[in-house]
Design a protein around this motif. Structure first.
Motif, PDB file in Angstrom:
ATOM      1  N   MET A 156       0.843  -1.195   0.000  1.00  0.00           N
ATOM      2  CA  MET A 156       0.000   0.000   0.000  1.00  0.00           C
ATOM      3  C   MET A 156       0.878   1.245   0.000  1.00  0.00           C
ATOM      4  N   LYS A 157       0.672   2.086  -0.999  1.00  0.00           N
ATOM      5  CA  LYS A 157       1.536   3.240  -1.179  1.00  0.00           C
ATOM      6  C   LYS A 157       1.041   4.438  -0.376  1.00  0.00           C
ATOM      7  N   LYS A 158       2.000   5.235   0.092  1.00  0.00           N
ATOM      8  CA  LYS A 158       1.650   6.494   0.730  1.00  0.00           C
ATOM      9  C   LYS A 158       1.431   7.543  -0.356  1.00  0.00           C
ATOM     10  N   TYR A 159       0.553   8.492  -0.091  1.00  0.00           N
ATOM     11  CA  TYR A 159       0.276   9.569  -1.043  1.00  0.00           C
ATOM     12  C   TYR A 159       0.526  10.923  -0.370  1.00  0.00           C
ATOM     13  N   VAL A 160       1.071  11.852  -1.146  1.00  0.00           N
ATOM     14  CA  VAL A 160       1.455  13.155  -0.614  1.00  0.00           C
ATOM     15  C   VAL A 160       0.514  14.236  -1.145  1.00  0.00           C
ATOM     16  N   CYS A 161       0.042  15.092  -0.253  1.00  0.00           N
ATOM     17  CA  CYS A 161      -0.791  16.227  -0.679  1.00  0.00           C
ATOM     18  C   CYS A 161       0.100  17.254  -1.384  1.00  0.00           C
ATOM     19  N   GLY A 162      -0.272  17.610  -2.617  1.00  0.00           N
ATOM     20  CA  GLY A 162       0.520  18.569  -3.390  1.00  0.00           C
ATOM     21  C   GLY A 162       0.387  19.990  -2.884  1.00  0.00           C
ATOM     22  N   VAL A 163      -0.588  20.234  -1.989  1.00  0.00           N
ATOM     23  CA  VAL A 163      -0.791  21.590  -1.480  1.00  0.00           C
ATOM     24  C   VAL A 163      -0.004  21.817  -0.192  1.00  0.00           C
ATOM     25  N   CYS A 164      -0.162  20.902   0.780  1.00  0.00           N
ATOM     26  CA  CYS A 164       0.433  21.165   2.096  1.00  0.00           C
ATOM     27  C   CYS A 164       1.522  20.170   2.484  1.00  0.00           C
ATOM     28  N   GLY A 165       1.662  19.065   1.737  1.00  0.00           N
ATOM     29  CA  GLY A 165       2.714  18.119   2.070  1.00  0.00           C
ATOM     30  C   GLY A 165       2.278  17.019   3.023  1.00  0.00           C
ATOM     31  N   TYR A 166       1.025  17.064   3.466  1.00  0.00           N
ATOM     32  CA  TYR A 166       0.516  15.983   4.327  1.00  0.00           C
ATOM     33  C   TYR A 166       0.662  14.647   3.608  1.00  0.00           C
TER      34      TYR A 166
END
Ligand code: FE
Length: 240
Positions: A188-198
């Motif tokens: 299961m891959k982690k995903y990064v928010c392109g706006v805040c980096g969460y």
């Protein structure tokens, strides 16, 4: 690496986390600020550093008043996301929270605040991307018992990132300090928010969004949004 100016040295400075608010006529706005310090005992005075691009900066310049709310450790990411990653030009932030009008008439946010104070601006220093406003405190009150939220707690425990308009912004979210990678079984891959980096970690889920641990990113409902900044799913990309 620049041996003369290693910016990592600056990352070791400790901070708190606050909401600074101001007014323009009938309108008000606030934003997350990590740099608030008391700079004088008599008269009691504080300094705050605000990005020149922010609406709050324009309001402070115009009205010459500001208020500060000292956030508690229990502050939810949703409040930090609203005030730290959204612009008052797009959202009426103050209408979504409870405020208290101070001595100057400037409202302070009291949700998740252990104290608030307000003052009149008596000086300003141009610091490049930011202006340091110095304000004489006119009114101050303790709102409840609690532990003030520190920037370290926000970053290390809450896994929060710096907004690109923060004086302490470290570059693209992907280049910011990443938590220690945990060895996990599965793909299961982690995903990064392109706006805040969460970073959405399927192993942890998202308790604020009622997403149980073990939910792959692909299975998140389309209505799911970033718990920090409110960005939609399509703003996310797989972690490198
Ligand atoms: Fe986000």
């Amino acid at each position: 690496m620049n041996d003369v100016l290693d910016r990592k040295a600056l990352w070791t400075i400790s901070y708190g986390l606050y909401i600074v608010s101001s007014v323009s006529g009938e309108k008000s706005n606030g934003q997350i600020v990590n740099s608030v310090i008391q700079v004088s005992a008599d008269p009691p005075s504080i300094a705050v550093s605000i990005n020149k691009n922010n609406l709050t900066h324009a309001y402070i310049e115009e009205s010459k008043v500001l208020a500060v709310s000292v956030l508690e450790e229990e502050t939810p990411m949703s409040l930090i996301g609203l005030f730290g990653f959204k612009s008052g030009r797009d959202v009426d932030k103050m209408s979504k929270v409870t405020c208290r009008n101070g001595e100057t008439g400037c409202p302070a946010v009291i949700d998740n605040a252990i104290s608030s104070f307000d003052g009149k601006v008596v000086g300003a220093v141009d610091c490049g991307t930011h202006t340091i406003f110095v304000a004489e405190v006119m009114g101050a009150q303790v709102l409840k018992d609690g532990t003030p939220l520190t920037y370290a707690y926000y970053q290390n425990v809450m896994k929060g990132k710096a907004s690109k308009n923060a004086p302490t912004y470290k570059g693209d979210p992907g280049s910011q300090d990443k938590p220690e990678e945990k060895k996990v079984e599965g793909v299961m891959k982690k995903y990064v928010c392109g706006v805040c980096g969460y970073i959405y970690d399927p192993q942890e889920g998202d308790s604020e969004g009622n997403i149980p641990a073990g939910t792959p990113f692909e299975d998140l409902p389309d209505s799911w949004t970033c718990p920090v900044c409110g960005a939609s799913k399509d703003e996310f990309s797989p972690e490198e």
